[in-house]
Design a protein around this motif. Structure first.
Motif, PDB file in Angstrom:
ATOM      1  N   LEU A 132       0.762  -1.167   0.057  1.00 28.96           N
ATOM      2  CA  LEU A 132      -0.060   0.045  -0.076  1.00 28.96           C
ATOM      3  C   LEU A 132       0.888   1.127   0.044  1.00 28.96           C
ATOM      4  N   ILE A 133       0.287   2.195  -0.652  1.00 28.93           N
ATOM      5  CA  ILE A 133       0.983   3.618  -0.834  1.00 28.93           C
ATOM      6  C   ILE A 133       0.553   4.263   0.322  1.00 28.93           C
ATOM      7  N   GLU A 134       1.413   4.985   1.360  1.00 26.44           N
ATOM      8  CA  GLU A 134       1.016   5.784   2.491  1.00 26.44           C
ATOM      9  C   GLU A 134      -0.044   6.603   2.240  1.00 26.44           C
ATOM     10  N   GLY A 135      -0.959   6.674   3.078  1.00 22.73           N
ATOM     11  CA  GLY A 135      -2.288   7.416   3.109  1.00 22.73           C
ATOM     12  C   GLY A 135      -2.978   7.115   2.131  1.00 22.73           C
ATOM     13  N   CYS A 136      -3.092   6.037   1.295  1.00 26.88           N
ATOM     14  CA  CYS A 136      -4.368   5.408   0.628  1.00 26.88           C
ATOM     15  C   CYS A 136      -5.503   5.226   1.450  1.00 26.88           C
ATOM     16  N   ASP A 137      -6.672   5.043   0.679  1.00 27.48           N
ATOM     17  CA  ASP A 137      -8.020   4.772   1.265  1.00 27.48           C
ATOM     18  C   ASP A 137      -7.831   3.509   2.253  1.00 27.48           C
ATOM     19  N   GLU A 138      -8.816   3.885   3.131  1.00 24.48           N
ATOM     20  CA  GLU A 138      -8.531   2.672   4.201  1.00 24.48           C
ATOM     21  C   GLU A 138      -9.435   1.394   3.707  1.00 24.48           C
ATOM     22  N   LYS A 139     -10.176   1.535   2.836  1.00 27.10           N
ATOM     23  CA  LYS A 139     -10.680   0.264   1.980  1.00 27.10           C
ATOM     24  C   LYS A 139      -9.603  -0.648   1.521  1.00 27.10           C
ATOM     25  N   TYR A 140      -8.520  -0.187   1.314  1.00 29.38           N
ATOM     26  CA  TYR A 140      -7.423  -0.962   0.839  1.00 29.38           C
ATOM     27  C   TYR A 140      -6.727  -1.672   2.014  1.00 29.38           C
ATOM     28  N   LEU A 141      -6.864  -1.359   3.134  1.00 30.65           N
ATOM     29  CA  LEU A 141      -6.111  -1.821   4.228  1.00 30.65           C
ATOM     30  C   LEU A 141      -5.771  -3.243   4.380  1.00 30.65           C
ATOM     31  N   TYR A 142      -6.806  -4.000   4.079  1.00 25.10           N
ATOM     32  CA  TYR A 142      -6.858  -5.444   4.220  1.00 25.10           C
ATOM     33  C   TYR A 142      -6.971  -6.195   2.925  1.00 25.10           C
ATOM     34  N   VAL A 143      -6.341  -5.358   1.888  1.00 22.10           N
ATOM     35  CA  VAL A 143      -6.331  -6.150   0.443  1.00 22.10           C
ATOM     36  C   VAL A 143      -5.678  -7.530   0.412  1.00 22.10           C
ATOM     37  N   ASN A 144      -4.679  -7.713   0.897  1.00 23.84           N
ATOM     38  CA  ASN A 144      -3.956  -8.985   1.044  1.00 23.84           C
ATOM     39  C   ASN A 144      -4.624  -9.947   1.529  1.00 23.84           C
ATOM     40  N   GLU A 145      -5.295  -9.669   2.674  1.00 23.52           N
ATOM     41  CA  GLU A 145      -6.237 -10.544   3.654  1.00 23.52           C
ATOM     42  C   GLU A 145      -7.491 -11.243   2.806  1.00 23.52           C
ATOM     43  N   THR A 146      -8.002  -9.942   2.145  1.00 25.34           N
ATOM     44  CA  THR A 146      -9.160 -10.163   1.351  1.00 25.34           C
ATOM     45  C   THR A 146      -8.803 -11.038   0.036  1.00 25.34           C
ATOM     46  N   PHE A 147      -7.871 -10.849  -0.660  1.00 23.92           N
ATOM     47  CA  PHE A 147      -7.130 -11.703  -1.702  1.00 23.92           C
ATOM     48  C   PHE A 147      -7.128 -13.022  -1.196  1.00 23.92           C
ATOM     49  N   ALA A 148      -6.478 -13.187  -0.165  1.00 23.18           N
ATOM     50  CA  ALA A 148      -6.434 -14.579   0.371  1.00 23.18           C
ATOM     51  C   ALA A 148      -7.541 -15.326   0.376  1.00 23.18           C
ATOM     52  N   LEU A 149      -8.420 -14.786   1.127  1.00 27.82           N
ATOM     53  CA  LEU A 149      -9.943 -15.045   1.287  1.00 27.82           C
ATOM     54  C   LEU A 149     -10.578 -15.486   0.436  1.00 27.82           C
ATOM     55  N   SER A 150     -10.482 -14.596  -0.761  1.00 26.95           N
ATOM     56  CA  SER A 150     -11.312 -14.862  -2.012  1.00 26.95           C
ATOM     57  C   SER A 150     -10.499 -16.151  -2.581  1.00 26.95           C
ATOM     58  N   LEU A 151      -9.437 -16.241  -2.755  1.00 28.10           N
ATOM     59  CA  LEU A 151      -8.760 -17.757  -3.173  1.00 28.10           C
ATOM     60  C   LEU A 151      -9.252 -18.708  -2.481  1.00 28.10           C
ATOM     61  N   LEU A 152      -9.402 -18.903  -1.456  1.00 28.00           N
ATOM     62  CA  LEU A 152      -9.862 -19.911  -0.399  1.00 28.00           C
ATOM     63  C   LEU A 152     -11.452 -20.117  -0.525  1.00 28.00           C
TER      64      LEU A 152
END
Length: 101
Positions: free
Chosen positions: A67-87
């Motif tokens: 993540l780029i510093e100061g990006c929107d909070e909705k991207y905060l858990y992007v890696n976790e959401t991606f892993a969950l979507s894979l599963l």
């Protein structure tokens, strides 16, 4: 670089880190994995569930989406959401609910 220019640059970077960017990165990863699978004749030789589980684990450990510093909070858990979507995709449970998370 003065403060106003730094703020403008930061805003431009935040805008470029969009849902489309994340989607394109995920699609690229998927295409590369599929190509490797086909090129190495892995059909019937790979435990798909284990492969997805390790990939999800890798995403959680290595955090490939930085993540780029100061990006929107909705991207905060992007890696976790991606892993969950894979599963969820592997188990056949992916639906519109996870796409809104």
């Amino acid at each position: 670089m003065d403060k106003e220019e730094a703020r403008r640059l930061k805003e431009e970077l935040n805008e470029s880190f969009s849902d489309e960017y994340i989607n394109n990165a995920g699609l690229l990863l998927h295409r590369l994995a599929e190509a490797f699978y086909r090129e190495n004749d892995l059909e019937g030789h790979v435990n798909y569930v284990k492969f997805i589980a390790y990939t999800a684990s890798w995403c959680l450990k290595r955090k490939p989406f930085q993540l780029i510093e100061g990006c929107d909070e909705k991207y905060l858990y992007v890696n976790e959401t991606f892993a969950l979507s894979l599963l969820l995709q592997a188990s056949g449970c992916l639906d519109e609910t996870i796409k809104r998370i």
